[in-house]
Design a protein around this motif. Structure first.
Motif, PDB file in Angstrom:
ATOM      1  N   GLY A 123     -40.612  63.914 -19.587  1.00 22.15           N
ATOM      2  CA  GLY A 123     -39.240  64.144 -19.149  1.00 22.15           C
ATOM      3  C   GLY A 123     -39.171  65.248 -18.121  1.00 22.15           C
ATOM      4  N   LEU A 124     -38.938  66.480 -18.582  1.00 21.56           N
ATOM      5  CA  LEU A 124     -38.750  67.627 -17.700  1.00 21.56           C
ATOM      6  C   LEU A 124     -39.921  68.592 -17.828  1.00 21.56           C
ATOM      7  N   PHE A 125     -40.195  69.344 -16.764  1.00 22.94           N
ATOM      8  CA  PHE A 125     -41.136  70.457 -16.876  1.00 22.94           C
ATOM      9  C   PHE A 125     -40.706  71.560 -15.931  1.00 22.94           C
ATOM     10  N   LEU A 126     -40.753  72.795 -16.422  1.00 17.69           N
ATOM     11  CA  LEU A 126     -40.215  73.933 -15.697  1.00 17.69           C
ATOM     12  C   LEU A 126     -41.302  74.720 -14.976  1.00 17.69           C
ATOM     13  N   ASP A 127     -41.890  75.683 -15.658  1.00 13.59           N
ATOM     14  CA  ASP A 127     -42.829  76.624 -15.064  1.00 13.59           C
ATOM     15  C   ASP A 127     -43.517  77.346 -16.216  1.00 13.59           C
ATOM     16  N   PRO A 128     -44.801  77.658 -16.118  1.00 12.24           N
ATOM     17  CA  PRO A 128     -45.488  78.285 -17.254  1.00 12.24           C
ATOM     18  C   PRO A 128     -45.337  79.796 -17.350  1.00 12.24           C
TER      19      PRO A 128
ATOM     20  N   LEU B 189     -34.512  77.045 -15.453  1.00  8.89           N
ATOM     21  CA  LEU B 189     -35.112  76.912 -14.127  1.00  8.89           C
ATOM     22  C   LEU B 189     -34.724  78.081 -13.230  1.00  8.89           C
ATOM     23  N   ALA B 190     -33.509  78.601 -13.432  1.00 12.05           N
ATOM     24  CA  ALA B 190     -33.045  79.723 -12.605  1.00 12.05           C
ATOM     25  C   ALA B 190     -33.907  80.965 -12.776  1.00 12.05           C
ATOM     26  N   LEU B 191     -34.633  81.076 -13.884  1.00 10.26           N
ATOM     27  CA  LEU B 191     -35.509  82.227 -14.087  1.00 10.26           C
ATOM     28  C   LEU B 191     -36.684  82.224 -13.117  1.00 10.26           C
ATOM     29  N   TYR B 192     -37.032  81.039 -12.603  1.00  6.22           N
ATOM     30  CA  TYR B 192     -38.237  80.888 -11.793  1.00  6.22           C
ATOM     31  C   TYR B 192     -37.959  80.568 -10.323  1.00  6.22           C
ATOM     32  N   GLN B 193     -36.957  79.740 -10.084  1.00  4.47           N
ATOM     33  CA  GLN B 193     -36.741  79.227  -8.732  1.00  4.47           C
ATOM     34  C   GLN B 193     -36.407  80.352  -7.760  1.00  4.47           C
ATOM     35  N   ASP B 194     -37.163  80.438  -6.671  1.00  5.23           N
ATOM     36  CA  ASP B 194     -37.007  81.443  -5.614  1.00  5.23           C
ATOM     37  C   ASP B 194     -37.325  82.859  -6.080  1.00  5.23           C
ATOM     38  N   GLN B 195     -37.920  83.017  -7.255  1.00  2.72           N
ATOM     39  CA  GLN B 195     -38.181  84.355  -7.792  1.00  2.72           C
ATOM     40  C   GLN B 195     -39.628  84.821  -7.577  1.00  2.72           C
TER      41      GLN B 195
ATOM     42  N   TYR C  35     -26.206  64.950 -25.910  1.00  2.00           N
ATOM     43  CA  TYR C  35     -27.492  65.642 -26.029  1.00  2.00           C
ATOM     44  C   TYR C  35     -28.196  65.712 -24.677  1.00  2.00           C
ATOM     45  N   ASP C  36     -28.087  64.640 -23.915  1.00  2.00           N
ATOM     46  CA  ASP C  36     -28.709  64.643 -22.592  1.00  2.00           C
ATOM     47  C   ASP C  36     -28.078  65.709 -21.703  1.00  2.00           C
ATOM     48  N   GLN C  37     -26.761  65.838 -21.754  1.00  2.00           N
ATOM     49  CA  GLN C  37     -26.075  66.859 -20.953  1.00  2.00           C
ATOM     50  C   GLN C  37     -26.469  68.267 -21.390  1.00  2.00           C
ATOM     51  N   ILE C  38     -26.521  68.498 -22.702  1.00  2.00           N
ATOM     52  CA  ILE C  38     -26.875  69.830 -23.205  1.00  2.00           C
ATOM     53  C   ILE C  38     -28.316  70.167 -22.848  1.00  2.00           C
ATOM     54  N   TYR C  39     -29.211  69.215 -23.024  1.00  2.00           N
ATOM     55  CA  TYR C  39     -30.629  69.436 -22.728  1.00  2.00           C
ATOM     56  C   TYR C  39     -30.821  69.761 -21.252  1.00  2.00           C
ATOM     57  N   HIS C  40     -30.146  69.036 -20.374  1.00  2.00           N
ATOM     58  CA  HIS C  40     -30.229  69.324 -18.950  1.00  2.00           C
ATOM     59  C   HIS C  40     -29.610  70.688 -18.622  1.00  2.00           C
ATOM     60  N   SER C  41     -28.595  71.075 -19.353  1.00  2.00           N
ATOM     61  CA  SER C  41     -28.010  72.394 -19.152  1.00  2.00           C
ATOM     62  C   SER C  41     -29.014  73.488 -19.498  1.00  2.00           C
ATOM     63  N   PHE C  42     -29.734  73.322 -20.616  1.00  2.00           N
ATOM     64  CA  PHE C  42     -30.789  74.280 -20.968  1.00  2.00           C
ATOM     65  C   PHE C  42     -31.854  74.328 -19.871  1.00  2.00           C
ATOM     66  N   TYR C  43     -32.229  73.169 -19.375  1.00  2.94           N
ATOM     67  CA  TYR C  43     -33.239  73.081 -18.314  1.00  2.94           C
ATOM     68  C   TYR C  43     -32.786  73.810 -17.053  1.00  2.94           C
ATOM     69  N   GLU C  44     -31.568  73.554 -16.630  1.00  5.55           N
ATOM     70  CA  GLU C  44     -31.079  74.170 -15.387  1.00  5.55           C
ATOM     71  C   GLU C  44     -30.949  75.682 -15.533  1.00  5.55           C
ATOM     72  N   SER C  45     -30.487  76.143 -16.704  1.00  2.15           N
ATOM     73  CA  SER C  45     -30.378  77.580 -16.934  1.00  2.15           C
ATOM     74  C   SER C  45     -31.745  78.244 -16.901  1.00  2.15           C
TER      75      SER C  45
ATOM     76  N   HIS D 247     -37.959  73.813  -7.031  1.00  5.83           N
ATOM     77  CA  HIS D 247     -38.934  74.845  -7.420  1.00  5.83           C
ATOM     78  C   HIS D 247     -40.330  74.375  -7.020  1.00  5.83           C
ATOM     79  N   ASP D 248     -40.805  74.831  -5.883  1.00  9.92           N
ATOM     80  CA  ASP D 248     -42.079  74.363  -5.323  1.00  9.92           C
ATOM     81  C   ASP D 248     -43.169  75.384  -5.604  1.00  9.92           C
ATOM     82  N   VAL D 249     -43.981  75.123  -6.619  1.00  6.87           N
ATOM     83  CA  VAL D 249     -45.109  75.982  -6.969  1.00  6.87           C
ATOM     84  C   VAL D 249     -46.294  75.102  -7.356  1.00  6.87           C
ATOM     85  N   ASN D 250     -47.481  75.658  -7.229  1.00  4.99           N
ATOM     86  CA  ASN D 250     -48.714  74.955  -7.566  1.00  4.99           C
ATOM     87  C   ASN D 250     -49.504  75.780  -8.569  1.00  4.99           C
TER      88      ASN D 250
END
Length: 568
Positions: free
Chosen positions: A323-328, A376-382, A364-374, A193-196
């Motif tokens: 840790g992780l950061f998605l998109d605002p 992220l799909a709202l933003y990536q390439d959108q 917990y790490d697997q679940i947290y990453h699952s939330f992150y990946e789900s 997800h490449d945004v500035n």
């Protein structure tokens, strides 16, 4: 290490939003826990122009006001947010003549616009009142992780000319993008997800309600206070934000896909103003006479990032941007702080009870990453479809329904750490993930075929009874296990119906759906799901076949084909 080391149950490196709320949550759970917070900045921090990330949504807001018990501060010192609002105003000054997405009234569950300076000063003071040790102006110089399962972690920091050291059973990295543990352990992980972003604060309100003297346009909202929303001015490849702050300032930002809007076209205040003059001229007009009130300016390149691991059975963890950061775009930052802090607190609880945390930390790490990946799909390439007045409104409704119907239910119902219950819903939750990925793919294809008609209407989210009820349901008392399973399964059925309606509309617009995965996902047989409501459309109703009329979503009542009261 030199000198006598302090002994702590937990050391939190970073005294910003993530670190201080974690300290409060730990003290709330364990009155006798010894927590030390080390913060690089000197307190008190400045109001308004302190940190970006001022808009909260339902999970983060609930974490602040209810889980941590900070509602008096949120109500008295911050601003209640009037939801998200979107205007398709590219190149336009007539804000009342473009499509607007938003609610005409407050929905049931509150969220807040947060002045980070005011909030972090308060959090530090509140942490000290609750017995947390808080050292500001502290620069961590060295970290030695525990060599085995029982030895303490050790660290050293300086404060002025003095050097201090500590031993801690738990070590938490909450120091933001500095990512001390992330760098030490080589945990940094890029994503696609490449945004500035660029942002600044102006020391005066931006009164978007006064951008038109059209009484009908103003009266669409009650209260007539669009300025309290997180206002998104959208176009292809970007969005600009307007966020009010309790200090009286206004936060302004641009988030853009560099393929369409390169960073070097907006990376100074003057460049950003020239960009506004072209792409959002009404905002340029509002800012042009306030240049002398500029309080700061900053930018961040490729801000979205992952992390290979955030929780460890060796008694360390990362939270917040460390840790992780998605998109605002939908303001998920405080949500993920709430989730990660809740997992960390539960791991500490198991450790204090003498139980091994190795397996639980991995889950917990697997679940947290699952939330992150789900998410992220709202933003990536959108970002290219953000300028589409026909498709983005549908995406926003889908994204809200997915967020309120699944992740928010898990958090509000206090089920984040209930591994057995979540495990019993694994099939349904994985189906939701596949459904979301397929819908996001469909939206991209649909937008490529969209006529992008920009009609002068407000698409009123509050006029959809099922949508308002989904929001209100977050306030329900804690459900029993069977009731909670039934709720999640009902959410899945609702999402499937909504996805089917979106698919039908995309087909009606002759979108090229070759390779679209949604039809096959909708054909999956998910056991024990209730039948979807078929009495009426959730989102769309048939529109007259009149090419002169804009082909816009007609938000309708779920249980009836009769549309609710239309707004002009």
């Amino acid at each position: 290490m030199t000198g006598t080391a302090q002994r702590c149950d937990a050391v939190i490196m970073g005294g910003g939003l993530a670190g201080l709320t974690l300290a409060l949550q730990l003290k709330q759970r364990f009155q006798d826990i010894d927590v030390l917070v080390l913060e690089r900045r000197t307190h008190p921090v400045p109001h308004a122009a302190h940190k970006v990330g001022e808009s909260s949504v339902e999970i983060g807001a609930h974490y602040f006001d209810t889980v941590l018990g900070l509602k008096p501060h949120m109500d008295g010192a911050q601003l209640r947010k009037f939801g998200f609002r979107f205007f398709f105003s590219e190149g336009r000054r007539d804000i009342d003549q473009v499509t607007e997405i938003g609610a005409s009234r407050y929905l049931a569950v509150p969220s807040y616009q947060i002045d980070r300076g005011i909030f972090e000063n308060y959090l530090a003071e509140e942490a000290v009142r609750r017995g947390v040790r808080f050292d500001d102006a502290a620069l961590v110089r060295r970290v030695d992780l525990a060599p085995d399962a029982e030895a303490p972690h050790r660290l050293e920091w300086t404060r002025g000319n003095e050097t201090h050291s500590a031993e801690a059973r738990w070590l938490i990295d909450a120091c933001g993008r500095a990512g001390l543990l992330k760098r030490k352990l080589g945990l940094a992980q890029a994503n696609a997800h490449d945004v500035n972003a660029v942002w600044f604060r102006i020391g005066e309100r931006i009164a978007i309600d006064e951008w038109s003297d059209n009484a009908t346009w103003r009266e669409r909202c009650d209260p007539q206070a669009r300025w309290l929303s997180t206002n998104h001015l959208v176009g292809a490849g970007y969005w600009a934000w307007l966020i009010p702050l309790a200090s009286g300032s206004h936060s302004v930002g641009i988030v853009a896909d560099p393929k369409l809007h390169p960073l070097d076209t907006i990376d100074t205040f003057e460049k950003a103003m020239q960009w506004f003059a072209t792409y959002q001229p009404r905002l340029y007009d509002a800012l042009d006479g306030k240049r002398h009130l500029l309080q700061d300016f900053a930018f961040l390149k490729h801000f979205s990032h992952g992390c290979k691991q955030v929780f460890s059975g060796r008694r360390w963890a990362l939270t917040g941007e460390a840790g992780l950061f998605l998109d605002p775009f939908y303001s998920p930052g405080s949500d993920f702080i709430a989730i990660s802090n809740t997992y960390i607190t539960d791991l500490v609880a198991h450790d204090r009870a003498g139980r091994s945390v190795e397996a639980r930390a991995q889950l917990y790490d697997q679940i947290y990453h699952s939330f992150y990946e789900s998410t992220l799909a709202l933003y990536q390439d959108q970002y290219p479809l953000f300028g589409d007045p026909e498709v983005l409104p549908v995406k926003v409704i889908w994204d809200y329904a997915y967020y309120w119907g699944v992740l928010s239910q898990i958090f509000f119902q206090q089920r984040l750490t209930d591994l057995m219950l979540l495990g019993s819903l694994k099939e349904e939750l994985q189906h939701c993930q596949r459904l979301n990925l397929a819908v996001q793919q469909l939206l991209r294809s649909w937008s490529a075929a969209s006529a992008r008609r920009n009609a002068p209407v407000m698409l009123d989210q509050a006029a959809m009874p099922w949508f308002a009820e989904l929001n209100r349901s977050l306030k329900d008392p804690r459900l029993g296990d069977a009731e909670f399973r039934a709720r999640i399964r009902a959410s899945v059925a609702q999402l499937r119906q909504l996805a089917g309606e979106i698919l039908g509309r995309a087909r009606a617009d002759n979108a090229d759906l070759s390779g679209c995965a949604l039809p096959s996902v909708l054909e999956e047989d998910i056991a024990a799901l209730p039948a979807g409501a078929q009495a009426g459309a959730m989102l769309f109703a048939a529109l007259p076949d009149d090419s002169r009329k804009p082909r816009l979503p007609n938000f309708t009542e779920r249980s009836s084909p009769v549309a609710p009261r239309a707004r002009p």
